[in-house]
Motif scaffolding. Sequence first.
Motif, PDB file in Angstrom:
ATOM      1  N   THR A  60       0.826  -1.206   0.000  1.00 36.19           N
ATOM      2  CA  THR A  60       0.000   0.000   0.000  1.00 36.19           C
ATOM      3  C   THR A  60       0.862   1.259   0.000  1.00 36.19           C
ATOM      4  O   THR A  60       0.528   2.257  -0.652  1.00 36.19           O
ATOM      5  CB  THR A  60      -0.948  -0.006   1.211  1.00 36.19           C
ATOM      6  N   ALA A  61       1.987   1.224   0.704  1.00 32.08           N
ATOM      7  CA  ALA A  61       2.897   2.374   0.696  1.00 32.08           C
ATOM      8  C   ALA A  61       3.481   2.593  -0.698  1.00 32.08           C
ATOM      9  O   ALA A  61       3.624   3.733  -1.146  1.00 32.08           O
ATOM     10  CB  ALA A  61       4.012   2.159   1.715  1.00 32.08           C
ATOM     11  N   LEU A  62       3.800   1.508  -1.407  1.00 33.13           N
ATOM     12  CA  LEU A  62       4.296   1.640  -2.774  1.00 33.13           C
ATOM     13  C   LEU A  62       3.225   2.185  -3.705  1.00 33.13           C
ATOM     14  O   LEU A  62       3.511   3.004  -4.587  1.00 33.13           O
ATOM     15  CB  LEU A  62       4.810   0.291  -3.280  1.00 33.13           C
ATOM     16  N   LEU A  63       1.994   1.741  -3.519  1.00 34.89           N
ATOM     17  CA  LEU A  63       0.886   2.262  -4.314  1.00 34.89           C
ATOM     18  C   LEU A  63       0.717   3.759  -4.075  1.00 34.89           C
ATOM     19  O   LEU A  63       0.577   4.540  -5.018  1.00 34.89           O
ATOM     20  CB  LEU A  63      -0.409   1.526  -3.977  1.00 34.89           C
ATOM     21  N   ALA A  64       0.739   4.172  -2.834  1.00 34.04           N
ATOM     22  CA  ALA A  64       0.578   5.591  -2.512  1.00 34.04           C
ATOM     23  C   ALA A  64       1.743   6.418  -3.040  1.00 34.04           C
ATOM     24  O   ALA A  64       1.546   7.524  -3.550  1.00 34.04           O
ATOM     25  CB  ALA A  64       0.450   5.774  -0.999  1.00 34.04           C
ATOM     26  N   ALA A  65       2.952   5.887  -2.946  1.00 37.60           N
ATOM     27  CA  ALA A  65       4.116   6.614  -3.460  1.00 37.60           C
ATOM     28  C   ALA A  65       4.029   6.775  -4.969  1.00 37.60           C
ATOM     29  O   ALA A  65       4.397   7.820  -5.514  1.00 37.60           O
ATOM     30  CB  ALA A  65       5.399   5.881  -3.078  1.00 37.60           C
ATOM     31  N   ARG A  66       3.532   5.768  -5.642  1.00 38.57           N
ATOM     32  CA  ARG A  66       3.382   5.843  -7.095  1.00 38.57           C
ATOM     33  C   ARG A  66       2.276   6.819  -7.478  1.00 38.57           C
ATOM     34  O   ARG A  66       2.407   7.563  -8.446  1.00 38.57           O
ATOM     35  CB  ARG A  66       3.081   4.443  -7.638  1.00 38.57           C
ATOM     36  N   MET A  67       1.194   6.814  -6.732  1.00 39.05           N
ATOM     37  CA  MET A  67       0.048   7.668  -7.065  1.00 39.05           C
ATOM     38  C   MET A  67       0.316   9.139  -6.776  1.00 39.05           C
ATOM     39  O   MET A  67      -0.072  10.002  -7.546  1.00 39.05           O
ATOM     40  CB  MET A  67      -1.187   7.252  -6.250  1.00 39.05           C
ATOM     41  N   PHE A  68       0.950   9.447  -5.663  1.00 36.11           N
ATOM     42  CA  PHE A  68       1.049  10.823  -5.203  1.00 36.11           C
ATOM     43  C   PHE A  68       2.464  11.384  -5.259  1.00 36.11           C
ATOM     44  O   PHE A  68       2.784  12.342  -4.559  1.00 36.11           O
ATOM     45  CB  PHE A  68       0.509  10.929  -3.776  1.00 36.11           C
ATOM     46  N   ALA A  69       3.329  10.824  -6.096  1.00 40.01           N
ATOM     47  CA  ALA A  69       4.701  11.308  -6.189  1.00 40.01           C
ATOM     48  C   ALA A  69       4.758  12.725  -6.744  1.00 40.01           C
ATOM     49  O   ALA A  69       5.430  13.587  -6.212  1.00 40.01           O
ATOM     50  CB  ALA A  69       5.534  10.367  -7.055  1.00 40.01           C
ATOM     51  N   ASP A  70       4.044  12.972  -7.822  1.00 35.11           N
ATOM     52  CA  ASP A  70       4.000  14.285  -8.466  1.00 35.11           C
ATOM     53  C   ASP A  70       2.535  14.657  -8.677  1.00 35.11           C
ATOM     54  O   ASP A  70       1.674  13.792  -8.763  1.00 35.11           O
ATOM     55  CB  ASP A  70       4.697  14.245  -9.830  1.00 35.11           C
ATOM     56  N   PRO A  71       2.250  15.938  -8.796  1.00 30.87           N
ATOM     57  CA  PRO A  71       0.875  16.302  -9.119  1.00 30.87           C
ATOM     58  C   PRO A  71       0.503  15.769 -10.503  1.00 30.87           C
ATOM     59  O   PRO A  71       1.309  15.780 -11.421  1.00 30.87           O
ATOM     60  CB  PRO A  71       0.868  17.826  -9.117  1.00 30.87           C
ATOM     61  N   ALA A  72      -0.704  15.269 -10.612  1.00 27.75           N
ATOM     62  CA  ALA A  72      -1.157  14.669 -11.868  1.00 27.75           C
ATOM     63  C   ALA A  72      -1.301  15.733 -12.950  1.00 27.75           C
ATOM     64  O   ALA A  72      -1.769  16.840 -12.696  1.00 27.75           O
ATOM     65  CB  ALA A  72      -2.486  13.956 -11.659  1.00 27.75           C
ATOM     66  N   LEU A 119      -2.927  10.362 -17.098  1.00 28.97           N
ATOM     67  CA  LEU A 119      -1.722  10.098 -16.316  1.00 28.97           C
ATOM     68  C   LEU A 119      -2.065   9.593 -14.917  1.00 28.97           C
ATOM     69  O   LEU A 119      -1.415   8.680 -14.405  1.00 28.97           O
ATOM     70  CB  LEU A 119      -0.864  11.354 -16.225  1.00 28.97           C
ATOM     71  N   ALA A 120      -3.096  10.168 -14.317  1.00 30.07           N
ATOM     72  CA  ALA A 120      -3.526   9.705 -12.994  1.00 30.07           C
ATOM     73  C   ALA A 120      -4.003   8.256 -13.057  1.00 30.07           C
ATOM     74  O   ALA A 120      -3.705   7.454 -12.169  1.00 30.07           O
ATOM     75  CB  ALA A 120      -4.622  10.603 -12.450  1.00 30.07           C
ATOM     76  N   PHE A 121      -4.732   7.924 -14.118  1.00 33.74           N
ATOM     77  CA  PHE A 121      -5.206   6.548 -14.282  1.00 33.74           C
ATOM     78  C   PHE A 121      -4.034   5.599 -14.490  1.00 33.74           C
ATOM     79  O   PHE A 121      -4.004   4.508 -13.923  1.00 33.74           O
ATOM     80  CB  PHE A 121      -6.188   6.467 -15.451  1.00 33.74           C
ATOM     81  N   PHE A 122      -3.057   6.012 -15.303  1.00 38.23           N
ATOM     82  CA  PHE A 122      -1.879   5.182 -15.521  1.00 38.23           C
ATOM     83  C   PHE A 122      -1.110   4.964 -14.220  1.00 38.23           C
ATOM     84  O   PHE A 122      -0.646   3.861 -13.949  1.00 38.23           O
ATOM     85  CB  PHE A 122      -0.964   5.812 -16.567  1.00 38.23           C
ATOM     86  N   ARG A 123      -0.968   6.003 -13.413  1.00 36.90           N
ATOM     87  CA  ARG A 123      -0.277   5.869 -12.120  1.00 36.90           C
ATOM     88  C   ARG A 123      -1.030   4.920 -11.195  1.00 36.90           C
ATOM     89  O   ARG A 123      -0.416   4.149 -10.465  1.00 36.90           O
ATOM     90  CB  ARG A 123      -0.129   7.230 -11.456  1.00 36.90           C
ATOM     91  N   PHE A 124      -2.353   4.988 -11.231  1.00 36.07           N
ATOM     92  CA  PHE A 124      -3.155   4.079 -10.405  1.00 36.07           C
ATOM     93  C   PHE A 124      -2.957   2.635 -10.847  1.00 36.07           C
ATOM     94  O   PHE A 124      -2.755   1.745 -10.014  1.00 36.07           O
ATOM     95  CB  PHE A 124      -4.632   4.464 -10.476  1.00 36.07           C
ATOM     96  N   ILE A 125      -3.020   2.392 -12.136  1.00 39.65           N
ATOM     97  CA  ILE A 125      -2.841   1.031 -12.650  1.00 39.65           C
ATOM     98  C   ILE A 125      -1.435   0.521 -12.347  1.00 39.65           C
ATOM     99  O   ILE A 125      -1.262  -0.619 -11.900  1.00 39.65           O
ATOM    100  CB  ILE A 125      -3.126   0.989 -14.168  1.00 39.65           C
ATOM    101  N   ALA A 126      -0.427   1.350 -12.579  1.00 37.19           N
ATOM    102  CA  ALA A 126       0.953   0.940 -12.308  1.00 37.19           C
ATOM    103  C   ALA A 126       1.175   0.701 -10.820  1.00 37.19           C
ATOM    104  O   ALA A 126       1.835  -0.271 -10.431  1.00 37.19           O
ATOM    105  CB  ALA A 126       1.922   1.997 -12.825  1.00 37.19           C
ATOM    106  N   GLY A 127       0.611   1.558  -9.970  1.00 39.13           N
ATOM    107  CA  GLY A 127       0.754   1.376  -8.529  1.00 39.13           C
ATOM    108  C   GLY A 127       0.054   0.130  -8.024  1.00 39.13           C
ATOM    109  O   GLY A 127       0.574  -0.591  -7.169  1.00 39.13           O
ATOM    110  N   THR A 128      -1.129  -0.142  -8.573  1.00 40.73           N
ATOM    111  CA  THR A 128      -1.863  -1.340  -8.166  1.00 40.73           C
ATOM    112  C   THR A 128      -1.128  -2.599  -8.608  1.00 40.73           C
ATOM    113  O   THR A 128      -1.040  -3.578  -7.850  1.00 40.73           O
ATOM    114  CB  THR A 128      -3.286  -1.315  -8.749  1.00 40.73           C
TER     115      THR A 128
END
Length: 97
Positions: A27-39, A44-53
């Motif tokens: 979950t920490a890796l998912l959050a780091a992937r999702m919220f690393a930079d502003p979308a 891009l936000a969807f891609f970050r969500f899929i990659a983090g999941t």
Amino acid sequence: MALVFLAQGWRPATGAFAGGALVLIGTALLAARMFADPAQGAGLAFFRFIAGTALKWLVTIGGLYALIGVWELPPLPVLTGFTAVLLVNLLGLRFKE
């Protein structure tokens, strides 16, 4: 859960703790992937969500394999710790302000 399995010994308690820690790390890796930079946009936000999941589940499934298959910790405590923390995580998502 680790304290419950401590009555059976150190290996079951370690297994329960490590199984729960897998959910925490994933979950920490998912959050780091999702919220690393502003979308920059919805795509891009969807891609970050899929990659983090995908990263989260890759870490958790690989970690379960390592705990049970490689380090030969008892499967019941590992899966119980994993399930308990995953359920607490899902329960926490229900409470919003």
